[in-house]
Design an enzyme around this catalytic site. Structure first.
Site, PDB file in Angstrom:
ATOM      1  N   HIS A 161      -9.095  11.332   1.489  1.00  0.00           N
ATOM      2  CA  HIS A 161      -8.184  10.203   1.306  1.00  0.00           C
ATOM      3  C   HIS A 161      -6.889  10.393   2.088  1.00  0.00           C
ATOM      4  CE1 HIS A 161      -5.563   7.401  -1.146  1.00  0.00           C
ATOM      5  NE2 HIS A 161      -6.650   6.673  -1.005  1.00  0.00           N
ATOM      6  N   ASP A 174       0.685  19.292  18.772  1.00  0.00           N
ATOM      7  CA  ASP A 174       1.293  20.549  19.237  1.00  0.00           C
ATOM      8  C   ASP A 174       2.133  21.156  18.107  1.00  0.00           C
ATOM      9  OD1 ASP A 174       0.061  20.048  21.644  1.00  0.00           O
ATOM     10  OD2 ASP A 174       1.826  19.139  22.559  1.00  0.00           O
ATOM     11  N   ASP A 176      17.228   9.647  -8.302  1.00  0.00           N
ATOM     12  CA  ASP A 176      18.669   9.882  -8.212  1.00  0.00           C
ATOM     13  C   ASP A 176      19.207   9.832  -6.783  1.00  0.00           C
ATOM     14  OD1 ASP A 176      18.982  10.045 -10.940  1.00  0.00           O
ATOM     15  OD2 ASP A 176      18.929  12.237 -11.026  1.00  0.00           O
ATOM     16  N   HIS A 217       0.804  -1.205   0.000  1.00  0.00           N
ATOM     17  CA  HIS A 217       0.000   0.000   0.000  1.00  0.00           C
ATOM     18  C   HIS A 217       0.848   1.270   0.000  1.00  0.00           C
ATOM     19  CE1 HIS A 217      -3.299   2.618   1.841  1.00  0.00           C
ATOM     20  NE2 HIS A 217      -3.869   2.084   0.780  1.00  0.00           N
ATOM     21  N   LYS A 223      -3.953  10.851   5.041  1.00  0.00           N
ATOM     22  CA  LYS A 223      -3.483  10.097   6.204  1.00  0.00           C
ATOM     23  C   LYS A 223      -2.416  10.959   6.877  1.00  0.00           C
ATOM     24  CE  LYS A 223      -4.107   6.941   2.578  1.00  0.00           C
ATOM     25  NZ  LYS A 223      -5.521   6.766   2.655  1.00  0.00           N
ATOM     26  N   LYS A 270       3.272   4.430  -1.087  1.00  0.00           N
ATOM     27  CA  LYS A 270       3.405   5.343  -2.224  1.00  0.00           C
ATOM     28  C   LYS A 270       4.728   6.086  -2.049  1.00  0.00           C
ATOM     29  CE  LYS A 270      -1.282   4.836  -1.767  1.00  0.00           C
ATOM     30  NZ  LYS A 270      -1.984   4.279  -0.616  1.00  0.00           N
TER      31      LYS A 270
END
Length: 422
Positions: free
Chosen positions: A299, A306, A136, A129, A301, A131
């Site tokens: 979508h 603080d 380089d 899952h 996350k 991404k």
């Protein structure tokens, strides 16, 4: 090994991804409008190597643009590895794959499996899952944004609200080493100099896997929330956390910390809002504020505590991400980044959210209270139940067209499924 298995020995070794790394720059990218141009520009400037991991890759306008920039980079002699998930990206066409293969791009799928009885897909658990993009060994992108057009505003009402980060500095070396370590068999890697300091941000790269780092992301969330003194803001698309994290959130609110959750009000799947709603009866009375984002499907996350901690990544706060999927998040202590993220999330709450109100005494029926109690106790046990599922090491399978590579026609864009709990 004196009765000590390799798995047990490995579990005792230091966990390098838990180390804070200084000297970095970290930039918040919101939605595909900021993420895709930044990623594509980095690939266009690549001189040596591109590594991409993504859950979803569709042959829509975003997937076709990625295809173009990868082919251009490969023509310059850039080493390219593209890893997609077998559940999230099962439908890449022969034309799409043939062009990449002919150019020398190595395309692999994580745990691809044919449908059972023509429709039933058996690889929905323990998915890749993450991404991640590394170019380089100098710049990295980590977040929740897939290569699909539903992360762009012009997709329509179903366009997703999401985030990623662009990173430079020594933390990229950790992300780069991790991305390389996931590729089997290992190609001949170009030798690259280590990334140089690029800023003042402290950053940590944290993964979740099914062997040595099963709960690392959840542990970071819980530690940060336990240390909160003033505020916690969590924006998470799929919210049904485990009992320990749920308890930590409630305890923070009860000791006077302002805890605000931004959850889906316009969900991409109805069960998402239903599941989160089952926890309202336990969160609201403790003083937790719940804001439902209603402009479009959420979508994201992301979270902050603080002025001292923030995270952006691929991990939802639900059973799949916390107990089954392979995930990657970035944590940072950079005050400027945290301030920018706070401003963004407060803008969502002020302009596009509806706050959920505490039900008056006696306002909830017996069945609702029973479901609340059942859901709350289910969160105690889902990590153990998840352990019953096989924690095999799924193979990375090279993706090839069903016919020999031929570049007679460019890949075609077609209808794609957009809701895969991404």
């Amino acid at each position: 090994m004196s009765g000590i298995t390799r798995e047990r020995l490995m579990s005792r070794l230091p966990r390098p991804q838990r180390a804070w790394t200084s000297g970095n720059s970290i930039e918040l990218l919101e939605n595909g409008e900021q993420h895709f141009p930044a990623v594509f520009d980095a690939i266009r400037q690549a001189r040596h190597e591109v590594i991409i991991e993504t859950f979803i890759l569709f042959e829509d306008k975003v997937g076709l643009e990625l295809h173009r920039v990868l082919l251009e980079a490969a023509a310059r002699g850039v080493s390219i590895d593209l890893l997609v998930d077998g559940f999230g990206s099962p439908d890449l066409s022969d034309d799409y794959l043939a062009a990449l293969m002919h150019a020398g791009v190595r395309v692999r799928a994580f745990d691809p499996r044919p449908p059972l009885f023509g429709r039933l897909r058996t690889n929905m658990f323990r998915r890749m899952h993450r991404k991640i993009v590394v170019v380089d060994g100098e710049v990295a992108f980590v977040g929740g944004i897939n290569f699909s057009a539903d992360h762009l505003g012009d997709f329509g009402p179903e366009a997703k609200q999401d985030y990623s980060v662009r990173l430079r500095g020594p933390i990229v070396a950790r992300i780069h080493a991790f991305a390389r370590s996931q590729i089997r068999p290992r190609p001949p890697w170009p030798e690259l100099p280590p990334p140089q300091p690029a800023g003042d941000a402290e950053v940590m790269f944290v993964i979740r896997d099914n062997f040595h780092h099963r709960d690392d992301i959840e542990r970071q969330y819980r530690a940060a929330i336990r240390a909160a003194r003033r505020e916690v803001i969590i924006a998470n698309a799929y919210f049904f956390p485990g009992y320990r994290l749920l308890k930590t959130i409630r305890q923070a609110a009860r000791r006077g910390v302002r805890v605000r959750l931004i959850l889906q009000g316009q969900p991409d799947m109805k069960i998402v809002k239903t599941a989160a709603g089952l926890l309202h009866g336990h969160l609201l009375p403790a003083g937790v504020e719940i804001h439902e984002y209603c402009k479009r499907p959420l979508h994201g996350k992301v979270a902050l505590v603080d002025d001292s901690w923030a995270t952006v990544g691929s991990s939802n706060l639900d059973p799949l991400s916390l107990s089954l999927n392979l995930e990657a998040n970035v944590m940072t202590r950079d005050r400027a980044f945290i301030a920018e993220l706070r401003q963004n999330l407060e803008g969502l709450m002020a302009n596009h959210c509806t706050q959920v109100q505490v039900q008056p005494e006696g306002g909830r029926g017996r069945w609702a209270m029973l479901l609340d109690a059942l859901a709350y106790h289910l969160t105690r046990h889902f990590p153990a139940w998840a352990g019953w599922l096989p924690a095999h090491r799924p193979k990375l399978t090279p993706l090839r067209p069903s016919t020999p590579p031929a570049l007679s026609e460019p890949p075609r864009s077609g209808e794609v499924e957009s809701h895969r709990h991404a």
